[in-house]
Each structure stands twice: as C-alpha cells, then as structure tokens.
Design an enzyme around this catalytic site. Structure first.
Site, mmCIF file in Angstrom:
data_model
loop_
_atom_site.group_PDB
_atom_site.id
_atom_site.type_symbol
_atom_site.label_atom_id
_atom_site.label_comp_id
_atom_site.label_asym_id
_atom_site.label_seq_id
_atom_site.Cartn_x
_atom_site.Cartn_y
_atom_site.Cartn_z
ATOM 1 C CB CYS A 58 -9.157 -1.579 4.482
ATOM 2 S SG CYS A 58 -10.214 -2.975 4.093
ATOM 3 C CD GLU A 83 -5.168 0.179 3.058
ATOM 4 O OE1 GLU A 83 -5.279 -1.002 3.419
ATOM 5 O OE2 GLU A 83 -5.823 0.669 2.129
ATOM 6 N NE ARG A 136 -3.618 -2.411 0.130
ATOM 7 C CZ ARG A 136 -3.208 -3.456 -0.604
ATOM 8 N NH1 ARG A 136 -2.167 -3.346 -1.417
ATOM 9 N NH2 ARG A 136 -3.877 -4.576 -0.566
HETATM 10 N N1 EPU Z 1 -13.484 -10.769 8.498
HETATM 11 C C1 EPU Z 1 -14.115 -10.904 9.703
HETATM 12 N N2 EPU Z 1 -14.802 -9.830 10.182
HETATM 13 C C2 EPU Z 1 -14.861 -8.667 9.520
HETATM 14 C C3 EPU Z 1 -14.210 -8.534 8.288
HETATM 15 C C4 EPU Z 1 -13.507 -9.607 7.781
HETATM 16 O O1 EPU Z 1 -14.062 -11.940 10.341
HETATM 17 O O2 EPU Z 1 -15.512 -7.745 10.020
HETATM 18 C C5 EPU Z 1 -12.772 -11.931 7.962
HETATM 19 C C6 EPU Z 1 -13.409 -12.430 6.660
HETATM 20 O O3 EPU Z 1 -14.452 -13.303 6.888
HETATM 21 C C7 EPU Z 1 -12.233 -13.094 5.992
HETATM 22 C C8 EPU Z 1 -11.037 -12.269 6.454
HETATM 23 O O4 EPU Z 1 -11.461 -11.546 7.593
HETATM 24 O O5 EPU Z 1 -12.068 -14.403 6.437
HETATM 25 C C9 EPU Z 1 -10.554 -11.305 5.387
HETATM 26 O O6 EPU Z 1 -11.592 -10.412 5.052
HETATM 27 P P1 EPU Z 1 -11.810 -9.854 3.566
HETATM 28 O O7 EPU Z 1 -11.908 -10.974 2.619
HETATM 29 O O8 EPU Z 1 -12.887 -8.857 3.628
HETATM 30 O O9 EPU Z 1 -10.413 -9.173 3.226
HETATM 31 P P2 EPU Z 1 -9.608 -8.067 3.992
HETATM 32 O O10 EPU Z 1 -8.234 -8.612 4.131
HETATM 33 O O11 EPU Z 1 -10.287 -7.604 5.217
HETATM 34 C C10 EPU Z 1 -8.746 -6.949 1.822
HETATM 35 C C11 EPU Z 1 -8.378 -5.525 1.476
HETATM 36 C C12 EPU Z 1 -9.603 -4.791 0.999
HETATM 37 C C13 EPU Z 1 -10.211 -5.504 -0.183
HETATM 38 C C14 EPU Z 1 -10.556 -6.935 0.216
HETATM 39 C C15 EPU Z 1 -11.071 -7.703 -1.000
HETATM 40 C C16 EPU Z 1 -6.580 -4.766 2.957
HETATM 41 C C17 EPU Z 1 -6.215 -4.029 4.183
HETATM 42 N N3 EPU Z 1 -7.874 -4.881 2.688
HETATM 43 O O12 EPU Z 1 -9.611 -6.877 2.942
HETATM 44 O O13 EPU Z 1 -9.168 -3.512 0.590
HETATM 45 O O14 EPU Z 1 -11.355 -4.832 -0.679
HETATM 46 O O15 EPU Z 1 -9.373 -7.585 0.722
HETATM 47 O O16 EPU Z 1 -11.169 -9.025 -0.763
HETATM 48 O O17 EPU Z 1 -5.714 -5.238 2.230
HETATM 49 C C18 EPU Z 1 -8.872 -1.232 1.102
HETATM 50 O O18 EPU Z 1 -7.670 -1.422 0.886
HETATM 51 O O19 EPU Z 1 -9.349 -0.098 1.339
HETATM 52 C C19 EPU Z 1 -9.743 -2.379 1.103
HETATM 53 C C20 EPU Z 1 -10.979 -2.331 1.535
#
Ligand code: EPU
Length: 306
Positions: free
Chosen positions: A229, A300, A182
């Site tokens: 995020c 971030e 990022r």
């Molecule tokens: N999860 C939870 N509770 C929550 C949110 C997520 O338990 O409230 C669990 C989900 O069930 C999953 C894991 O955490 O098992 C990962 O969650 P998710 O797939 O939503 O991915 P993330 O790592 O939280 C990343 C990016 C997002 C992007 C999504 C797309 C980062 C910091 N975040 O989120 O990017 O949209 O993957 O899959 O890398 C952004 O950068 O602004 C952003 C939103």
C-alpha cells in the site's frame, strides 16, 4: 563514488564482502533504485557490529534495509554504506511464559513468512494479520507493519538493537518503544526481537491464515512489482484505496508507474518505472484526491536516497 572513498572501500571490505555501486533495484520489491556507493549484507550480528563501528569511525553515512518491501529508492541511489540485514537469520526459539502465552525469539533477517509458518506449526495465534505480508522481521517492526486486524506493536515484547552511537547491543522493552501507525520511533538497528503469541486451536489459526492470504491474493496485485500500500489510510472515513478508486484513478499512468487496477492504493511498476515516475504519479494522485475530497493522503512507503 568519489575516488577519495577508496580507503573506505578497502577498510570496510576487510570486514564484509562489499559491493560497490550496486544497483539497489535488485534489493527492493518495487524493482526501483539507483546504486549504493557501498553495499554489505552481513552474515551475523558481529559482522554488522564491526561494519557499523568502522563506518562511524570513517564518518560514512549508514542506511539500513531489511527486505526492501516498503521502500522507494531514488534513481540517484544512496551515498555511503547501505547495510541489508536480511541475512541475519536465526533458528526461531520458543520459551514458555505461561500455559497460554508463548514467547518466541526471532532475528531481524527472518522472513515474516517463515515466522508465520513457525506460528502455525506450533499452534500459536497473533500473527494471522501478517499472512502474505512480505519482508523481514526487522523491517516489519521498524514499519509497525500491519493491517486493520493487527500490527507488529501488538505482539512485540522486546527488541534487541545495535546502538548507533555506542555501537553496543542492548535490549529495549516494549514499554520503552514508541510505536505509532506504520512507524516505530527508533534510530538504532534492530537485530532481533521477542514476540508474544497465544496458544490456540491449530484448525482456527490455519483457517484464519488461509482466509487472510486468499483475501489478499484476490484483492491486491501480489505478483506485480510494488511496495505494498502506497498511502496511509486516513485516521477515519474512507480508506486510501477507496478514495483513489472513487477519484477514478485506477489505471492512471506515468510512463511505467501505474495505479493498480486491482487495488487503488497500490502503485505498481509495470516494467521499467523510475523513482521519478512513481513520485510524479504519487503527486498526481494526491492532487486529484485532494481536489475531490479535501483529504491529503500521506505516503506509507519510505523514500530513501538523494
Ligand atoms: N477499496 C476500493 N477500491 C480499491 C481498494 C479498496 O473501493 O481499489 C475498498 C475495499 O472494497 C474496502 C476498503 O476499500 O471496502 C478497504 O480496502 P482493503 O480491505 O483492501 O483494506 P485497505 O485499508 O485498503 C489495509 C492495509 C493493507 C492490508 C489490508 C488487508 C493500509 C494502508 N493498508 O488495506 O496493507 O493488506 O488492509 O485487509 O493499512 C500495506 O500496508 O502495504 C498493505 C497492503
């Protein structure tokens, strides 16, 4: 803005339509941020160059904004000149490199969504990870925007920048770009880029875009003001969202700043949150997560202003 800066205003106003003491909350997806002393939205690269040249001469600090989708601006706003590059748009062009790879030329102000649409229309794969990601190309490259399935560094071939010191345009090839999670280490101002995409089946690409978008719409608070995020995911182990969720913080609130009920790594502005509210909530989240998991979550979202 100090009255002595009237000269700065009148000089820069000869180059660009200039707004004075303009509330930056109008230009951020968080809908938060105090005034910019001076704000300009140049319409082309030359106008940007002239503005920067004068600002350097007048020793006025310059802060750059793209789409304002990953920014938290302080309640006191930003001193000096804020330049928003979202009007530096282009006709997206394509040059064939070989039968499989295609290079497209984009401008800093082109919306990521417009570039994604272009990719779909031309059966080009590589941008699927960016489905539903808001903001502009310039901002996305600066932040190395991405998801676990891809990031900007994977498709950027070269960038065109305005050198902050020489105030001249130059091209920087990918091998000379220092991308990390990022982040792109760059002080210059991005005005455009070439991206390398691959020719692939339209059906597959369109399906991929659709699935990513749908996933995002069902798991993230897409219609509430936020900066996406809020925290970086730790290098290994549980994601920031999982940690915050398991710490029981969904719905935690400080005034109008709230940890989203749908995705715990989103801090949302439910009405009239201030930067201070967001930062207090951020600190609270960091403390609770640290106490429970001994993990220090890092922000971030970029914080700008005094
Ligand atoms: N999860 C939870 N509770 C929550 C949110 C997520 O338990 O409230 C669990 C989900 O069930 C999953 C894991 O955490 O098992 C990962 O969650 P998710 O797939 O939503 O991915 P993330 O790592 O939280 C990343 C990016 C997002 C992007 C999504 C797309 C980062 C910091 N975040 O989120 O990017 O949209 O993957 O899959 O890398 C952004 O950068 O602004 C952003 C939103």
């Amino acid at each position: 803005m100090a009255t002595t800066d009237n000269t700065a205003f009148s000089t820069l106003a000869q180059i660009s339509d200039l707004l004075r003491d303009e509330p930056l909350k109008k230009y951020t997806s968080f809908k938060i941020g105090g005034p910019a002393d001076l704000l300009a939205l140049p319409n082309d690269k030359q106008e940007l160059q002239r503005l920067l040249k004068k600002a350097v001469e007048l020793k006025i600090p310059v802060t750059l904004f793209g789409g304002g989708t990953n920014l938290l601006v302080s309640d006191n706003g930003i001193r000096g000149l804020v330049i928003i590059t979202r009007q530096l748009t282009s006709e997206i062009g394509m040059t064939q490199t070989d039968s499989h790879k295609k290079t497209i030329c984009v401008a800093a102000g082109d919306r990521l969504s417009t570039v994604c649409r272009f990719a779909i229309n031309h059966s080009l794969s590589g941008l699927e990870f960016a489905a539903g990601v808001p903001g502009t190309i310039g901002g996305a490259i600066m932040m190395n925007a991405g998801t676990p399935s891809g990031e900007m560094s994977g498709i950027v071939d070269a960038i065109k920048v305005l050198d902050r010191k020489t105030v001249a345009f130059k091209t920087i090839e990918k091998k000379d770009l220092n991308f990390s999670y990022r982040k792109l280490d760059l002080t210059d101002i991005i005005v455009g880029a070439t991206l390398t995409l691959k020719k692939a089946s339209l059906e597959k690409i369109a399906k991929n875009f659709e699935q990513t978008l749908q996933q995002k719409n069902t798991t993230q608070p897409v219609s509430v003001a936020s900066a996406g995020c809020f925290f970086k995911n730790p290098v290994s182990g549980k994601s920031a969202g999982e940690l915050i969720d398991q710490a029981g913080l969904k719905g935690a609130k400080i005034n109008d700043a709230m940890v989203s009920q749908s995705h715990a790594n989103f801090i949302v502005n439910i009405n009239n949150a201030t930067c201070k509210d967001i930062l207090l909530l951020k600190q609270h989240v960091q403390e609770i997560v640290f106490n429970k998991f001994h993990i220090k979550l890092e922000t971030e979202v970029r914080v700008e202003g005094e």
